[in-house]
Design an enzyme around this catalytic site. Structure first.
Site, PDB file in Angstrom:
ATOM      1  CG  ASP A  35      -2.092   0.900   1.163  1.00  0.00           C
ATOM      2  OD1 ASP A  35      -1.883   2.113   0.981  1.00  0.00           O
ATOM      3  OD2 ASP A  35      -3.228   0.409   1.283  1.00  0.00           O
ATOM      4  CB  THR A 102      -4.507   4.614  -8.749  1.00  0.00           C
ATOM      5  OG1 THR A 102      -3.476   5.453  -8.244  1.00  0.00           O
ATOM      6  CG2 THR A 102      -4.724   3.468  -7.788  1.00  0.00           C
ATOM      7  CB  THR A 136     -17.427  -1.175  -7.714  1.00  0.00           C
ATOM      8  OG1 THR A 136     -18.671  -0.534  -7.521  1.00  0.00           O
ATOM      9  CG2 THR A 136     -16.780  -0.546  -8.943  1.00  0.00           C
ATOM     10  CG  ASP A 137     -22.793  -2.196  -7.145  1.00  0.00           C
ATOM     11  OD1 ASP A 137     -22.000  -1.238  -6.988  1.00  0.00           O
ATOM     12  OD2 ASP A 137     -23.825  -2.330  -6.445  1.00  0.00           O
ATOM     13  CD  GLU A 138     -20.166   3.117  -7.330  1.00  0.00           C
ATOM     14  OE1 GLU A 138     -19.922   4.153  -7.963  1.00  0.00           O
ATOM     15  OE2 GLU A 138     -20.111   3.048  -6.085  1.00  0.00           O
ATOM     16  CE1 TYR A 162     -13.936   3.351  -7.477  1.00  0.00           C
ATOM     17  CE2 TYR A 162     -16.343   3.320  -7.562  1.00  0.00           C
ATOM     18  CZ  TYR A 162     -15.148   2.745  -7.168  1.00  0.00           C
ATOM     19  OH  TYR A 162     -15.146   1.545  -6.474  1.00  0.00           O
ATOM     20  CE  LYS A 166     -12.465  -1.002  -8.866  1.00  0.00           C
ATOM     21  NZ  LYS A 166     -11.271  -1.484  -8.122  1.00  0.00           N
ATOM     22  NE  ARG A 226     -25.010   4.583  -4.701  1.00  0.00           N
ATOM     23  CZ  ARG A 226     -25.690   5.264  -5.632  1.00  0.00           C
ATOM     24  NH1 ARG A 226     -26.900   4.874  -6.002  1.00  0.00           N
ATOM     25  NH2 ARG A 226     -25.151   6.328  -6.213  1.00  0.00           N
TER      26      ARG A 226
HETATM   27  P1  NAD Z   1     -10.164   2.749   0.245  1.00  0.00           P
HETATM   28  O1  NAD Z   1     -10.148   4.025  -0.509  1.00  0.00           O
HETATM   29  O2  NAD Z   1     -10.633   2.732   1.657  1.00  0.00           O
HETATM   30  O3  NAD Z   1      -8.715   2.078   0.232  1.00  0.00           O
HETATM   31  C1  NAD Z   1      -7.887   2.081  -0.884  1.00  0.00           C
HETATM   32  C2  NAD Z   1      -6.487   1.684  -0.438  1.00  0.00           C
HETATM   33  O4  NAD Z   1      -5.656   1.609  -1.613  1.00  0.00           O
HETATM   34  C3  NAD Z   1      -5.843   2.692   0.519  1.00  0.00           C
HETATM   35  O5  NAD Z   1      -5.204   2.006   1.571  1.00  0.00           O
HETATM   36  C4  NAD Z   1      -4.839   3.419  -0.363  1.00  0.00           C
HETATM   37  O6  NAD Z   1      -3.707   3.892   0.355  1.00  0.00           O
HETATM   38  C5  NAD Z   1      -4.458   2.316  -1.340  1.00  0.00           C
HETATM   39  N1  NAD Z   1      -3.964   2.865  -2.616  1.00  0.00           N
HETATM   40  C6  NAD Z   1      -4.553   3.822  -3.383  1.00  0.00           C
HETATM   41  N2  NAD Z   1      -3.781   4.096  -4.451  1.00  0.00           N
HETATM   42  C7  NAD Z   1      -2.689   3.278  -4.369  1.00  0.00           C
HETATM   43  C8  NAD Z   1      -1.547   3.085  -5.177  1.00  0.00           C
HETATM   44  N3  NAD Z   1      -1.366   3.802  -6.310  1.00  0.00           N
HETATM   45  N4  NAD Z   1      -0.629   2.167  -4.793  1.00  0.00           N
HETATM   46  C9  NAD Z   1      -0.812   1.450  -3.656  1.00  0.00           C
HETATM   47  N5  NAD Z   1      -1.860   1.600  -2.842  1.00  0.00           N
HETATM   48  C10 NAD Z   1      -2.801   2.501  -3.201  1.00  0.00           C
HETATM   49  O7  NAD Z   1     -11.048   1.768  -0.662  1.00  0.00           O
HETATM   50  P2  NAD Z   1     -12.029   0.601  -0.225  1.00  0.00           P
HETATM   51  O8  NAD Z   1     -13.371   1.170   0.012  1.00  0.00           O
HETATM   52  O9  NAD Z   1     -11.384  -0.250   0.797  1.00  0.00           O
HETATM   53  O10 NAD Z   1     -12.116  -0.203  -1.607  1.00  0.00           O
HETATM   54  C11 NAD Z   1     -11.160  -1.222  -1.919  1.00  0.00           C
HETATM   55  C12 NAD Z   1     -11.476  -1.797  -3.277  1.00  0.00           C
HETATM   56  O11 NAD Z   1     -12.803  -2.314  -3.293  1.00  0.00           O
HETATM   57  C13 NAD Z   1     -11.420  -0.769  -4.414  1.00  0.00           C
HETATM   58  O12 NAD Z   1     -10.829  -1.390  -5.531  1.00  0.00           O
HETATM   59  C14 NAD Z   1     -12.862  -0.423  -4.680  1.00  0.00           C
HETATM   60  O13 NAD Z   1     -13.055  -0.058  -6.031  1.00  0.00           O
HETATM   61  C15 NAD Z   1     -13.538  -1.747  -4.357  1.00  0.00           C
HETATM   62  N6  NAD Z   1     -14.942  -1.664  -3.893  1.00  0.00           N
HETATM   63  C16 NAD Z   1     -15.286  -0.822  -2.867  1.00  0.00           C
HETATM   64  C17 NAD Z   1     -16.596  -0.780  -2.425  1.00  0.00           C
HETATM   65  C18 NAD Z   1     -17.010   0.103  -1.272  1.00  0.00           C
HETATM   66  O14 NAD Z   1     -18.216   0.192  -0.958  1.00  0.00           O
HETATM   67  N7  NAD Z   1     -16.107   0.754  -0.572  1.00  0.00           N
HETATM   68  C19 NAD Z   1     -17.567  -1.615  -3.019  1.00  0.00           C
HETATM   69  C20 NAD Z   1     -17.166  -2.465  -4.065  1.00  0.00           C
HETATM   70  C21 NAD Z   1     -15.849  -2.485  -4.491  1.00  0.00           C
HETATM   71  P1  TYD Z   2     -21.019   6.892  -1.212  1.00  0.00           P
HETATM   72  O1  TYD Z   2     -20.882   6.375   0.175  1.00  0.00           O
HETATM   73  O2  TYD Z   2     -20.124   7.978  -1.676  1.00  0.00           O
HETATM   74  O3  TYD Z   2     -20.931   5.628  -2.175  1.00  0.00           O
HETATM   75  P2  TYD Z   2     -21.217   5.503  -3.779  1.00  0.00           P
HETATM   76  O4  TYD Z   2     -21.364   6.843  -4.359  1.00  0.00           O
HETATM   77  O5  TYD Z   2     -19.982   4.825  -4.269  1.00  0.00           O
HETATM   78  O6  TYD Z   2     -22.451   4.666  -3.890  1.00  0.00           O
HETATM   79  O7  TYD Z   2     -22.504   7.409  -1.403  1.00  0.00           O
HETATM   80  C1  TYD Z   2     -23.620   6.554  -1.168  1.00  0.00           C
HETATM   81  C2  TYD Z   2     -24.866   7.316  -1.543  1.00  0.00           C
HETATM   82  O8  TYD Z   2     -25.052   8.391  -0.631  1.00  0.00           O
HETATM   83  C3  TYD Z   2     -24.806   7.955  -2.918  1.00  0.00           C
HETATM   84  O9  TYD Z   2     -26.092   7.872  -3.525  1.00  0.00           O
HETATM   85  C4  TYD Z   2     -24.446   9.396  -2.646  1.00  0.00           C
HETATM   86  C5  TYD Z   2     -25.091   9.663  -1.291  1.00  0.00           C
HETATM   87  N1  TYD Z   2     -24.404  10.642  -0.414  1.00  0.00           N
HETATM   88  C6  TYD Z   2     -25.127  11.704   0.158  1.00  0.00           C
HETATM   89  O10 TYD Z   2     -26.342  11.847  -0.062  1.00  0.00           O
HETATM   90  N2  TYD Z   2     -24.466  12.561   0.982  1.00  0.00           N
HETATM   91  C7  TYD Z   2     -23.120  12.450   1.236  1.00  0.00           C
HETATM   92  O11 TYD Z   2     -22.557  13.314   1.965  1.00  0.00           O
HETATM   93  C8  TYD Z   2     -22.397  11.355   0.662  1.00  0.00           C
HETATM   94  C9  TYD Z   2     -20.934  11.184   0.915  1.00  0.00           C
HETATM   95  C10 TYD Z   2     -23.087  10.477  -0.161  1.00  0.00           C
END
Ligand code: NAD
Ligand code: TYD
Length: 359
Positions: A35, A102, A136-138, A162, A166, A226
Site C-alpha cells: 500500500d 491508479t 464494484t457494481d458501479e 470512478y 474500474k 444503494r
Molecule cells: P479505500 O479508498 O478505503 O482504500 C484504498 C487503499 O488503496 C488505501 O489504503 C490506499 O492507500 C491504497 N492505494 C490507493 N492508491 C494506491 C496506489 N497507487 N498504490 C498502492 N496503494 C494505493 O477503498 P475501499 O473502500 O477499501 O475499496 C477497496 C477496493 O474495493 C477498491 O478497488 C474499490 O473499487 C472496491 N470496492 C469498494 C466498495 C465500497 O463500498 N467501498 C464496493 C465495491 C468495491
Molecule cells: P457513497 O458512500 O459515496 O458511495 P457511492 O457513491 O460509491 O455509492 O454514497 C452513497 C450514496 O449516498 C450515494 O447515492 C451518494 C449519497 N451521499 C449523500 O447523499 N451525501 C453524502 O454526503 C455522501 C458522501 C453520499
C-alpha cells in the site's frame, strides 16, 4: 504456507479482509500488504496484526513497476488480492486523472508483474496461482426504481470517472484471462459498510456528523438506492471465490439490502439514539433536524442492486449480516474508536470537507 499479496490492505475493505483472513487461517498463511498510503490508507487499521511473523507491510505504489516486480521476486506469491484503488466517486468528479493512473495503469502493472512471475516458458501458468480483482457494481451503470438487477451478464455502462476507471480495469483483467488464460477472477460488489471506513463515504460520514451535531448532507432528493453489504461478508466472499470459484469467471457480490439514502440516515439516527447511554450529552445532538438537502452529485446514479445468484448457486455464499445488526456493529465500533475518527478527520480531511460541502 500459502502467500498472499494484498494491494490496498491499509484501506477500508483491504484491512477488514486482512483481519478476516488471519481470523480464519491463523498462522497457516502469510500476507504481504502493499500500500502506498494515500489519504485513505491507514496503518492504524492494522495495529492488531502488525507484529505477526506471517504479516509483512511494504510501502509501495502499484504504479511503480520496479517496486512491484521486486516484491514478486522476493516472495513466492500464490494469491494476489487486488484492492488498491482510488475509491470515492465525489473525488473522481473533481479530479479524474489519478483514478485512471491508479485504477487502470496500476492494475496493468499488477497484471504484468503477476504474469511475469507466474508464466512458464511455454505460456502456461504455474499450478495454483490466482489473481483476484476486486471491483464494484458501479461498472454496470444505473438502474431505475422497480427495474431488474445487475447480473454478471449485464453490459458495463459506467457513468462516473470512478466507475469508468474500474470498468476499464475489469476489462483489462478480462483481456488477460481471454488472451493469456491468465488465472484470475473478477468480483463486483455492492456498497460496503463497517469498521475502518473513511468518513467521506455516506455511512461513516453520517455517524460522525450526527454525533457532533453537524449537518447531515443529503444529495438531491435522498431517494437514490444503494445495496449495502457488511464488509466481513465481502471479505468472506472474496476468499470463497478465490478458493472455490471457477477461474476466469466474474462473480457479483451483494447484500440483497436495497435502501434509499434517506432511509439509511433515519436508521443511523434511530440506532444512535438507542445505543447512546442515558445521560450521554451526544443524545441531545443526534437529531433529524440535522438532515440537510444539498445540491445533487453530478451524474448521480439512481439505483444499484445486485442479484448474487451465481455466487450462491456455484459457491454457496450468501450475505449473513442483516443490516440492522451490521449497523449496530459499525456504530459500536465507532463508539470504541473515537481516537481513530479524530486522527483521520484532522488535517487534510478538514480541507476536503470544507471544499466539498462549502462548510
Ligand atoms: P479505500 O479508498 O478505503 O482504500 C484504498 C487503499 O488503496 C488505501 O489504503 C490506499 O492507500 C491504497 N492505494 C490507493 N492508491 C494506491 C496506489 N497507487 N498504490 C498502492 N496503494 C494505493 O477503498 P475501499 O473502500 O477499501 O475499496 C477497496 C477496493 O474495493 C477498491 O478497488 C474499490 O473499487 C472496491 N470496492 C469498494 C466498495 C465500497 O463500498 N467501498 C464496493 C465495491 C468495491
Ligand atoms: P457513497 O458512500 O459515496 O458511495 P457511492 O457513491 O460509491 O455509492 O454514497 C452513497 C450514496 O449516498 C450515494 O447515492 C451518494 C449519497 N451521499 C449523500 O447523499 N451525501 C453524502 O454526503 C455522501 C458522501 C453520499
Amino acid at each position: 504456507m500459502r502467500t498472499y499479496l494484498v494491494t490496498g490492505g491499509a484501506g477500508f475493505i483491504g484491512s477488514n479482509y486482512i483481519h478476516y483472513m488471519f481470523r480464519k487461517y491463523g498462522d497457516t498463511i502469510r500476507i504481504i500488504n502493499v500500500d502506498c498510503l494515500t489519504y485513505a490508507g491507514n496503518l492504524e487499521n492494522l495495529k492488531a496484526v502488525e507484529d505477526r511473523d506471517n504479516y509483512v507491510f511494504v510501502k509501495a505504489d502499484i504504479r511503480d513497476r520496479e517496486a512491484i516486480e521486486k516484491i514478486f521476486g522476493e516472495y513466492d506469491i500464490d494469491r494476489v488480492v487486488h484492492f488498491a484503488a482510488e475509491s470515492h466517486v465525489d473525488r473522481s468528479i473533481r479530479n479524474p486523472e489519478v483514478f485512471v493512473e491508479t485504477n487502470v495503469l496500476g492494475t496493468l502493472v499488477m497484471l504484468n508483474a503477476a504474469k511475469k512471475a507466474w508464466e512458464n516458458p511455454d505460456g502456461s501458468f504455474k499450478e495454483n496461482k490466482k489473481f483476484l480483482h476486486v471491483s464494484t457494481d458501479e461498472v454496470y451503470g444505473s438502474l431505475e426504481e422497480g427495474d431488474t438487477y445487475f447480473y454478471e451478464t449485464t453490459p458495463l455502462d459506467p457513468h462516473s470517472p470512478y466507475s469508468a476507471s474500474k470498468a476499464s480495469s475489469d476489462m483489462l483483467v478480462k483481456a488477460y484471462i481471454d488472451t493469456y488464460h491468465f488465472p484470475a477472477n473478477i468480483t463486483n460488489c455492492s456498497n460496503n459498510y463497517g469498521p475502518y471506513q473513511f468518513p467521506e463515504k455516506l455511512i461513516p460520514l453520517i455517524i460522525n456528523n450526527a454525533l457532533q451535531g453537524k449537518k447531515l448532507p443529503v444529495y438531491g432528493d435522498g431517494k437514490n438506492v444503494r445495496d449495502w453489504l457488511y464488509v466481513d461478508d465481502h471479505a468472506k466472499a472474496i476468499d470463497m471465490v478465490q478458493e472455490q470459484g471457477r477461474l476466469g469467471e466474474r462473480y457479483n457480490i451483494g447484500g440483497h439490502n436495497e435502501k434509499q439514502n434517506i432511509e439509511i440516515i433515519h436508521i443511523i439516527l434511530d440506532t444512535l439514539q438507542e445505543m447512546l447511554p442515558k445521560g450521554d450529552p451526544r443524545r441531545e445532538l443526534v437529531s433529524e433536524k440535522l438532515i440537510t438537502y444539498v445540491e445533487d452529485r453530478k451524474g448521480h446514479d439512481r439505483r444499484y442492486a445486485i442479484a448474487p445468484d451465481k455466487i450462491k448457486e456455484e459457491i454457496g455464499w450468501y450475505p449473513e449480516t442483516m443490516f440492522r445488526e451490521g449497523i449496530r456493529l459499525t456504530i459500536q465500533w465507532f463508539f470504541e474508536h473515537e481516537e481513530w475518527m479524530k486522527n483521520v478527520t484532522s488535517g487534510d480531511y478538514q480541507k476536503y470537507y470544507a471544499e466539498m460541502y462549502q462548510a
